[in-house]
Design an enzyme around this catalytic site. Structure first.
Site, PDB file in Angstrom:
ATOM      1  N   LYS A  68       0.840  -1.197   0.000  1.00  0.00           N
ATOM      2  CA  LYS A  68       0.000   0.000   0.000  1.00  0.00           C
ATOM      3  C   LYS A  68       0.875   1.247   0.000  1.00  0.00           C
ATOM      4  O   LYS A  68       1.944   1.278   0.623  1.00  0.00           O
ATOM      5  CB  LYS A  68      -0.895  -0.048   1.235  1.00  0.00           C
ATOM      6  CG  LYS A  68      -1.990   0.999   1.328  1.00  0.00           C
ATOM      7  CD  LYS A  68      -2.848   0.714   2.561  1.00  0.00           C
ATOM      8  CE  LYS A  68      -3.998   1.694   2.717  1.00  0.00           C
ATOM      9  NZ  LYS A  68      -4.839   1.354   3.893  1.00  0.00           N
ATOM     10  N   SER A 146      -9.540   1.426   2.905  1.00  0.00           N
ATOM     11  CA  SER A 146      -8.715   2.273   2.066  1.00  0.00           C
ATOM     12  C   SER A 146      -7.691   1.516   1.239  1.00  0.00           C
ATOM     13  O   SER A 146      -7.071   2.076   0.336  1.00  0.00           O
ATOM     14  CB  SER A 146      -7.987   3.303   2.941  1.00  0.00           C
ATOM     15  OG  SER A 146      -7.136   2.648   3.874  1.00  0.00           O
ATOM     16  N   SER A 170     -10.049  -1.214   6.831  1.00  0.00           N
ATOM     17  CA  SER A 170      -9.431  -0.969   5.525  1.00  0.00           C
ATOM     18  C   SER A 170      -8.783  -2.167   4.864  1.00  0.00           C
ATOM     19  O   SER A 170      -8.378  -2.097   3.710  1.00  0.00           O
ATOM     20  CB  SER A 170      -8.392   0.155   5.643  1.00  0.00           C
ATOM     21  OG  SER A 170      -9.033   1.391   5.825  1.00  0.00           O
TER      22      SER A 170
END
Length: 439
Positions: A68, A146, A170
């Site tokens: 990420k 996310s 997330s």
């Protein structure tokens, strides 16, 4: 879907495949239309080098993982899905999580797209585009956030492990919406050093995979610990389903999938009780001053907002700025209230080995319904609140949880969440392994 990490590693050990070949498959998937907007940066030369240097005896054996965009990678800035940090100084070292995956033989494929600064469960990004959920080729649907690009990197076959973070869901939200597995460990088990924070109280460094057994492997590497999951049948565990909050207002597809799942688990021998958790009703009051994420995010972002606020996603900036109004005594009261709430919840959960709930109450809506634009803000925030509702309870609990797919083949993905309080990780993983087999 491409075989999971375990099956692929067995092929490497049997010499029916090799790390270089598998890496070319991963690189091809990473630049395919299925991964459009999933990566903010791919690293083909480095990935090929890492794959060639690994050995089949290593846990990851030269196979691809993604990171990420909020994780430090040596020699690169850490933009966290934003444009305001695009020219920040390069990181001097890999984040601990990245370093541990590399040391285990993982080959870093690239940085994955995300909600800017990790502040939403929807996965929309106005700067880099929004990666589409692969579950519905006819309608571009949200990936969840996310850790949006991380989920698509795994679902598409590009990465075997999608390294991400989970502050209010997330990891588990995108796992549920994309039909893959996402495990949020007890936060303290994995170091967050080298990961740009959202909420230092709630952030958890963790990952998505294509199977529960791969989730066990990823967690063992990230936490530098051995999981003791055992092989006891479902009948050996005492499980519970919470009647209040978690099952409120379920989408019909989710409701059917969850009911069917409970029936299949019971048929496989699971002992499942229905219970109420009264402390859940106290969460709105406890978080009335705003909760941890806005105030802790504002503490980190306040100077950057003064300099570069116009460059933020307006929806993200709006949520961060709310943290400016919390007073010191309210923050301290929140810390104490959370501690007391956790104690009450742990007492109620203690008779059970794990809890079962829908991961999120809805299936993935169309990207067009929540795309950037003031005219869609109300729908965006409605969807965001629904997606965060169930998984965020576990972050507030300082607990652990895994989402695994439980939908029928003709349904949009639905996640089954297996969860418990802090440091019950091994029991949650053990139940999830058995549930996966039963489903």
């Amino acid at each position: 879907m491409r075989p999971d990490l375990h099956a692929t590693r067995l092929a490497l050990l049997a010499t029916t495949s090799d790390a270089r070949t598998e890496m070319e498959h991963s690189l091809a998937a990473a630049v395919s239309p299925a991964c459009a907007h999933a990566f903010t940066r791919t690293m083909p030369d480095e990935a090929r080098r890492d794959a060639a240097a690994a050995t089949a005896a290593q846990p990851l054996a030269g196979l691809a993982f993604s990171a990420k965009d909020l994780f430090d990678i040596a020699g690169q800035p850490t933009p966290a899905g934003s444009v305001v940090l695009a020219h920040a100084p390069a990181a001097r070292a890999d984040a601990i999580a990245v370093a541990r995956l590399r040391a285990a033989g993982g080959a870093l494929l690239g940085r994955t797209n995300m909600t800017e600064f990790a502040f939403s469960g929807v996965g929309v990004n106005p700067h880099h585009g929004t990666p589409a959920n692969l579950a519905d080729p006819a309608t571009p649907r949200i990936p969840g956030g996310s850790s949006s690009g991380a989920a698509v990197s795994v679902a598409s076959g590009a990465a075997f492990i999608g390294l991400g973070s989970d502050t209010g869901g997330s990891i588990r939200i995108p796992a549920a919406l994309n039909g893959i597995v996402g495990f949020k460990s007890t936060a303290r088990l994995v170091p967050a050093q080298g990961a740009l924070p959202l909420s230092t109280t709630l952030d958890t460094v963790c990952a998505m995979t294509r199977s529960v057994r791969d989730a066990v492997t990823a967690h063992q590497i990230l936490a530098a610990r051995r999981v003791t999951a055992g092989a006891a049948p479902l009948a050996a565990y005492r499980l519970a389903v919470c009647r209040n909050l978690f099952q409120d207002g379920l989408d019909p597809v989710v409701a059917r999938a969850f009911e069917r799942t409970l029936g299949r688990l019971a048929a496989a021998g699971a002992r499942i009780e229905e219970i109420d958790l009264p402390p859940l009703a106290d969460l709105p009051t406890i978080n009335a001053s705003g909760g941890f994420s806005p105030v802790e995010a504002y503490a980190w972002h306040r100077l950057l907002l003064e300099r570069s606020g116009a460059g933020y996603d307006p929806r993200v900036a709006q949520r961060i700025i709310k943290g400016a109004t919390m007073r010191a005594h309210e923050y301290i009261d929140l810390i104490h209230a959370r501690r007391s709430w956790i104690e009450r919840m742990e007492q109620l959960l203690s008779p059970f080995d794990a809890m079962l709930s829908p991961t999120v109450p809805i299936t993935a809506p169309a990207i067009a319904d929540v795309a950037p634009g003031e005219e869609r803000d109300d729908e965006f925030f409605r969807v965001n609140a629904l997606l965060l509702r169930n998984p965020s309870v576990i972050n507030m609990l300082d607990g652990c949880a895994i989402s695994l797919p439980c939908q029928a083949t003709d349904e949009l993905p639905v996640g089954l969440m297996v969860w418990h309080a802090a440091l019950h990780d091994d029991a949650v993983l053990a139940v999830a392994l058995q549930a996966e087999r039963a489903l």
